[in-house]
Scaffold this active site. Structure first.
Site, PDB file in Angstrom:
ATOM      1  N   ALA A  48      20.743  43.100  39.797  1.00  0.00           N
ATOM      2  CA  ALA A  48      20.189  41.866  39.224  1.00  0.00           C
ATOM      3  C   ALA A  48      21.328  41.152  38.503  1.00  0.00           C
ATOM      4  O   ALA A  48      21.986  41.746  37.632  1.00  0.00           O
ATOM      5  CB  ALA A  48      19.059  42.182  38.246  1.00  0.00           C
ATOM      6  N   GLU A  49      21.573  39.906  38.865  1.00  0.00           N
ATOM      7  CA  GLU A  49      22.766  39.221  38.359  1.00  0.00           C
ATOM      8  C   GLU A  49      22.744  38.990  36.850  1.00  0.00           C
ATOM      9  O   GLU A  49      23.783  38.716  36.242  1.00  0.00           O
ATOM     10  CB  GLU A  49      22.961  37.893  39.092  1.00  0.00           C
ATOM     11  CG  GLU A  49      21.906  36.862  38.782  1.00  0.00           C
ATOM     12  CD  GLU A  49      21.694  35.889  39.934  1.00  0.00           C
ATOM     13  OE1 GLU A  49      21.959  34.703  39.728  1.00  0.00           O
ATOM     14  OE2 GLU A  49      21.272  36.304  41.024  1.00  0.00           O
ATOM     15  N   ASN A  50      21.549  39.091  36.232  1.00  0.00           N
ATOM     16  CA  ASN A  50      21.500  38.922  34.776  1.00  0.00           C
ATOM     17  C   ASN A  50      21.990  40.161  34.025  1.00  0.00           C
ATOM     18  O   ASN A  50      22.045  40.153  32.804  1.00  0.00           O
ATOM     19  CB  ASN A  50      20.085  38.545  34.321  1.00  0.00           C
ATOM     20  CG  ASN A  50      19.034  39.567  34.726  1.00  0.00           C
ATOM     21  OD1 ASN A  50      19.031  40.049  35.852  1.00  0.00           O
ATOM     22  ND2 ASN A  50      18.135  39.892  33.823  1.00  0.00           N
TER      23      ASN A  50
END
Length: 215
Positions: A48-50
């Protein structure tokens, strides 16, 4: 089918593209649903890029941890062995070529593999987010989207919205079909039960090459 059922159907088909051991990023919206449909015999690692890796499926009702969310701000889970980190590490994974697949939605895709997925001129948008990095950093790009939008073509000969990236899309999966982006153009490799080739062609704003081994 209603919109939710259509999106679930697309997500299920996308999950069949995964292979054991792959590291995969799921974009916001429809792609986040894919985590719920990975075949039991396949073990993949979701990024997840966050800021975390080892993302699991959506939590069961009553088991939501408000501190664990995916890139779209939705409640998520983290699997044993997963890890949290900052944006620098997260995008180091993306830009360093460590993602096997990214699954993203799109406003438009064209026969050159160009994709427009972050804005419609005149409408307020928060920004491109990580889409540009994901599209050029992942080894394979799968677009998961509904085939049309309010009757308008989303698969075109040439995108007319601002591009997010050029020549990066490998595969398009919709509720109607699976289309591969090849050197010659768009190859129709599968159609969903209940649709005809003629219906898929009519719903597509670009020429389709019909596979000799159409499934």
């Amino acid at each position: 089918m209603d919109k939710s059922a259509v999106q679930n159907d697309i997500a299920k088909r996308v999950a069949l593209e995964f292979e054991d051991g792959q590291v995969i990023n799921l974009g916001i919206g429809l792609p986040t649903k894919v985590a719920d449909y990975v075949p039991e015999n396949i073990n993949v690692i979701f990024h997840a890029e966050n800021g975390f890796i080892g993302m699991g499926p959506a939590p069961a009702e009553g088991e939501v941890n408000p501190t664990i969310i995916n890139a779209g701000g939705q409640a998520s889970t983290i699997l044993p062995g997963g890890a949290f980190f900052d944006s620098a590490v997260s995008f180091g994974i993306v830009r360093g070529g460590h993602l096997d697949i990214t699954v993203l939605g799109a406003l438009q895709v064209d026969e050159a593999g160009d994709i427009a997925n972050y804005m419609i001129p005149g409408k307020l948008v928060p920004g491109m987010g990580g889409a540009m990095d994901l599209l050029v950093g992942a080894k394979k790009v799968i677009v998961a989207m509904e085939h049309t939008a309010k009757g308008n073509h989303k698969i075109l000969a040439k995108c007319n919205l601002p591009l997010t990236a050029k020549g990066v899309v490998d595969l398009i999966i919709t509720e109607m079909a699976v289309i591969k982006v090849v050197k010659e153009g768009l190859l129709l490799s599968e159609i969903r039960n209940g649709y005809s080739v003629e219906e898929v062609v009519a719903a597509t704003g670009a020429k389709l090459i019909i596979s000799d081994n159409l499934k």
